[in-house]
Write an enzyme that holds these catalytic residues in place. Structure first.
Site, PDB file in Angstrom:
ATOM      1  N   HIS A   1       0.841  -1.234   0.144  1.00 34.68           N
ATOM      2  CA  HIS A   1      -0.063  -0.097   0.259  1.00 34.68           C
ATOM      3  C   HIS A   1       0.720   1.269  -0.084  1.00 34.68           C
ATOM      4  O   HIS A   1       0.547   2.359  -0.626  1.00 34.68           O
ATOM      5  CB  HIS A   1      -0.920  -0.052   1.083  1.00 34.68           C
TER       6      HIS A   1
ATOM      7  N   ASN B   1      25.702 -23.854  -3.567  1.00 35.77           N
ATOM      8  CA  ASN B   1      26.389 -25.081  -3.241  1.00 35.77           C
ATOM      9  C   ASN B   1      25.949 -26.268  -2.516  1.00 35.77           C
ATOM     10  O   ASN B   1      25.568 -27.245  -2.733  1.00 35.77           O
ATOM     11  CB  ASN B   1      27.878 -24.819  -2.901  1.00 35.77           C
TER      12      ASN B   1
ATOM     13  N   GLU C   1      -2.319  -5.167  -4.567  1.00 30.99           N
ATOM     14  CA  GLU C   1      -2.930  -5.049  -3.469  1.00 30.99           C
ATOM     15  C   GLU C   1      -4.265  -5.627  -3.462  1.00 30.99           C
ATOM     16  O   GLU C   1      -4.619  -5.689  -2.412  1.00 30.99           O
ATOM     17  CB  GLU C   1      -2.791  -3.257  -3.297  1.00 30.99           C
TER      18      GLU C   1
END
Lengths: 711, 174
Positions: free
Chosen positions: A48, A428, A70
């Site tokens: 918002h 990794n 929103e």
């Protein structure tokens, strides 16, 4: 007078990026099975704020896009929509898109319109496509779905708005003209100004507001949208909003027509019916919304973000501490002044006390100034939840990330440069460490793998550990690979630690298949180099089927270094302690000369080149005879060398000063420092020096060959 | 407010036609440098040598925590070196480089005077032919019947020129 709002734009961007970070981390926290209201509220608030801000600054692309997001969030917040994994994924992508948009706008680069449109369309599809509500009477959010295109569904609604600002309105920085202009964007508008309160000119206070307005607004408008317009002035004005004509059946028809237009066949009849009266729900939720905004602002201030501009946000407590400290220093100084003015010998004790105090304050001040550059490591850690989430999904692995020690503080520069190596190490662990769920089950481990990032202080260092409970590194495999690549000989007997260390050798990968995510070994040499460049070290602890830990040790700051002082002739040099392996006295039988003046020294089973500082740096030295002299064995970027010096002096922490800022880069020298007596000493750049040495034309492998030939 | 600004502007504009120059001596010649660039003047003190740099770079000193390189101007101009004595000074200057302002020091035989020299009084330099490239000279000024060589220190102490360790290259630019 109009205010130039562009000056706030930088702050807006900064806060928006923070907002996006909040959204991202909260979205990752969102567990679709048990939804935490506060989490979804946090996400909503951030979205918002971004929407509101981007609207104010005229960033239409961002506000339009965020509006859809929103809306989706609002439905989730009010419980009308279930939070599903696809929705979370889509919202994460949306966060990325908004971030990209902002970055493009910030640097004035063209937007990736195709991607924006694609995600935009997906968001709308989600809003309209899924059933937000089961019962047909309840209102659906379909109208909101198409909001960016047609605002809302209430066609033909008229509102009668009475807007009576209180007389102090201007002093709150608000301008009714702007509000009216914003309202006019919502639909057709008739405005009647009420001039009743306007006094005679001579009595008029230009800082007061006297006017009131009665506004008729017709159009496709949600009442909440109107409330949004007034949200900044609701405490500073009397506002009433009435709905005048509600031809609800009409509105419904219109809405359904539009919905069908835009979304085509995917909308079914009950949903369409539901389309129009949604208002109530939206209104109710928008009340909480405004309170929420200010909260977000606060949290945004608390979270300082590393910014690209090279600025730093410092906690006020740190600045306060500094001011206190300086105050103390001034008091001590004036005390010393007093003693000095009429000094008699009986004041000696007082003088000494004062000097001790001065020293203490200076040291504290130094420490506190250093702290300004320190940021909690959470800035580097923050990106990992998302990374682990994405890679885990990509690889089909279940991974849980645990972060600890996030408040451990680290120098900003170090932080910026350790980010990439850490990402590599975490990737990794995910790619090669954590096994697939089936495999984990088979060997009796829980399906979900764990990766733990931990940071803590140890001595003058910070340690970052990346631990996984995955497969561990198979040392036999590494050994085979290393022999295959000719990195080690077939008969070489290496300890487990040494073998593990081989994965840092360039070009050694133990992954059977090099995936697009990483190869354990591929790039590990780069990781180590980056860490070494920061003056740090990395070690591996690994146990088959139990897991692997990478332990990265870094200096707290790049500004201070532990150094070994060495003397050559009349010059003092500083060799960084981290690069020193050992110092030894040269024995005649270990010295070999090749190609005339290049010298090798046999250190146990390895041959290392001898670097004569007096030769490479062209300075006078006490002795040029290698035998009986001192050799400082150093390592830099995987290469070894023995620095021949006249004398070893003490070890001390030195403050690194740049040579480049006033001069230029000097080969073999990484910087300078100021010794206790005020003279300047140069700091040796170990990898640079090894490169500079006589043997630089020989590659490491050639040198190894040479060594084995000599051995 | 505005009045004050105009006064300030007045002072500034009045100053534009004469500038102050600090002069120093080098092998009997008097050289001038813009006084606004002079940060401080200090006596000669030991320096730390920088390996593999040209001879005229004496080394670096610690100037209250900043590492400042020192250039021997005699050697820079290929004049015969002399042993540093009582009057030998280091003039610490602000030099404009490609990467912003830098601080550097020059070693000269002695400081001399501060003169006001008007822009009109500055004549462009003839080609010296040998020791000093005209690039490094901003102009010649005559004060009290003496000729002063006003130097362009930004060009003179430019790092890319200083970096040319090879004496041959330096000689050809001189």
């Amino acid at each position: 007078m109009s205010i130039d709002i562009s000056q706030f734009l930088a702050t807006f961007y900064e806060e928006s990026f923070e907002g996006l970070d909040i959204m991202e981390s909260e979205l990752l926290n969102l567990d679709s099975s048990s939804v935490d209201d506060e989490t979804i509220n946090n996400i909503f608030r951030a979205a918002h704020s971004i929407k509101g801000g981007s609207g104010t600054f005229g960033l239409k692309e961002v506000s339009n896009f965020t509006h859809v997001l929103e809306t989706l969030l609002d439905e989730m917040r009010s419980g009308k929509r279930k939070i599903s994994q696809p929705a979370v994924e889509l919202m994460l992508t949306s966060v990325d898109v908004i971030r990209e948009m902002m970055k493009s706008l910030q640097s004035k680069l063209p937007l990736d319109q195709a991607r924006i449109n694609m995600v935009h369309a997906k968001l709308e599809e989600m809003l309209s496509g899924e059933e937000p509500k089961k019962s047909p009477e309840q209102q659906s959010a379909t109208s909101e779905a198409i909001a960016p295109i047609i605002k809302t569904s209430n066609i033909g609604t008229s509102y009668k708005i009475k807007f009576t600002p209180k007389s102090h309105l201007f002093r709150t920085g608000n301008d009714p003209l702007r509000i009216l202009a914003e309202l006019s964007e919502l639909g057709d508008m008739e405005v009647i100004a009420n001039l009743d309160k306007l006094p005679h000119l001579e009595k008029l206070n230009p800082e007061n507001s006297y006017l009131a307005w009665e506004i008729m607004l017709h159009g496709v408008v949600e009442e909440s949208a109107i409330k949004d317009v007034f949200s900044w002035v609701e405490d500073d004005a009397d506002i009433t909003i009435e709905t005048v004509s509600t031809s609800s059946s009409n509105a419904q028809d219109n809405a359904s027509a539009l919905t069908v237009d835009v979304i085509s066949e995917s909308v079914t009849q009950p949903e369409v019916k539901a389309a129009s009266g949604e208002r109530d729900n939206v209104n109710r939720s928008s009340v909480g919304q405004e309170n929420a905004v200010s909260k977000t602002d606060q949290s945004a201030v608390r979270r300082a973000a590393p910014s690209d501009s090279g600025s730093i946000r410092v906690g006020i407590d740190k600045v306060d501490a500094l001011i206190d400290m300086v105050g103390e220093l001034v008091i001590t100084q004036s005390m010393l002044n007093q003693i000095g003015e009429k000094f008699t010998l009986d004041k000696l004790q007082k003088l000494q006390d004062g000097l001790v105090e001065l020293e203490r304050h200076t040291r504290e001040l130094q420490e506190n100034v250093m702290r300004i550059r320190m940021l909690p490591i959470s800035f580097a850690f923050n990106r990992f939840p998302r990374l682990v989430h994405d890679i885990g999904n990509q690889l089909g692995k279940k991974v849980e990330l645990k972060l600890s020690g996030e408040s451990t503080e680290l120098d900003k520069t170090v932080m910026e440069r350790i980010g990439d190596p850490l990402v590599h190490l975490v990737r990794n662990s995910l790619d090669h460490g954590i096994e697939l769920p089936e495999k984990r089950r088979k060997i009796g481990k829980p399906e979900t793998g764990h990766v733990h990032l931990n940071a803590f202080h140890q001595g003058g260092n910070i340690i970052i550990e990346i631990t996984d409970d995955g497969a561990g590194i198979d040392t036999d495999k590494i050994r085979c690979k290393a022999i295959e690549r000719g990195i080690i000989g077939e008969n070489d007997n290496l300890s487990k630690e040494k073998t593990l260390e081989l994965i840092f050798a360039p070009g050694l990968s133990t992954a059977e298949q090099v995936s697009d995510i990483s190869g354990r070994g591929v790039g590990m040499d780069v990781v180590r180099r980056n860490i070494n460049e920061l003056g740090g070290t990395i070690e591996i602890i690994s146990e088959i089927d139990v897991g692997t830990t990478f332990r990265v040790r870094l200096p707290l700051t790049l500004a201070i270094l532990d150094g070994q002082l060495v003397r050559v002739g009349s010059e003092t040099f500083i060799v960084p302690l981290v690069s020193i392996i050992e110092s030894l006295q040269v024995k005649a039988e270990h010295v070999k000369s090749i190609a005339g003046d290049a010298e090798l020294y046999r250190l146990r089973n390895e041959y290392i080149p001898v670097i004569r500082l007096h030769k490479t740096f062209n300075i006078e030295s006490d002795s040029t005879k290698l035998v009986g002299g001192l050799l400082v064995v150093v390592e830099g970027e995987g290469r070894y060398g023995g620095i021949f010096v006249d004398e070893l002096l003490g070890q001390q922490q030195v403050v690194i000063k740049s040579l480049e800022s006033n001069f230029k880069k000097v080969e073999g020298i990484s910087g300078a420092t100021i010794l206790g007596d005020g003279t300047v000493a140069l700091i040796v750049d170990t990898p640079g020096l090894i490169k500079l040495s006589k043997l630089n034309q020989h590659s490491y492998s050639e040198l190894s060959e040479l060594s084995s030939a000599l051995a | 407010m505005e009045a004050r600004q105009s006064i300030e502007l007045d002072i500034l504009s009045r100053n534009t036609d004469t500038d102050q120059y600090l002069t120093f001596l080098l092998a009997g010649e008097e050289y001038g440098i813009d006084i606004l660039r002079v940060q401080e003047i200090k006596g000669w003190d030991n320096v730390t040598q920088i390996p593999n740099t040209p001879k005229y770079i004496k080394g670096v000193i610690n100037l209250r925590g900043t590492i400042v390189p020192i250039v021997d101007l005699r050697l820079r101009f290929r004049l015969d070196p002399i042993s540093y004595g009582q009057t030998t000074v280091v003039i610490v200057l602000k030099v404009e480089g490609e990467k912003g302002m830098r601080t550097m020091g020059i070693v000269v035989d002695a400081v001399s005077e501060v003169y006001n020299i008007s822009d009109d009084g500055m004549k462009s330099a003839p080609d010296f032919g040998h020791a000093i490239s005209t690039d490094f000279v901003r102009g010649l000024a005559t004060v009290d019947d003496k000729m002063i060589i006003v130097l362009n220190i930004d060009k003179l102490l430019n790092t890319s020129v200083l970096e040319q360790i090879d004496e041959g290259v330096v000689a050809s630019t001189l």
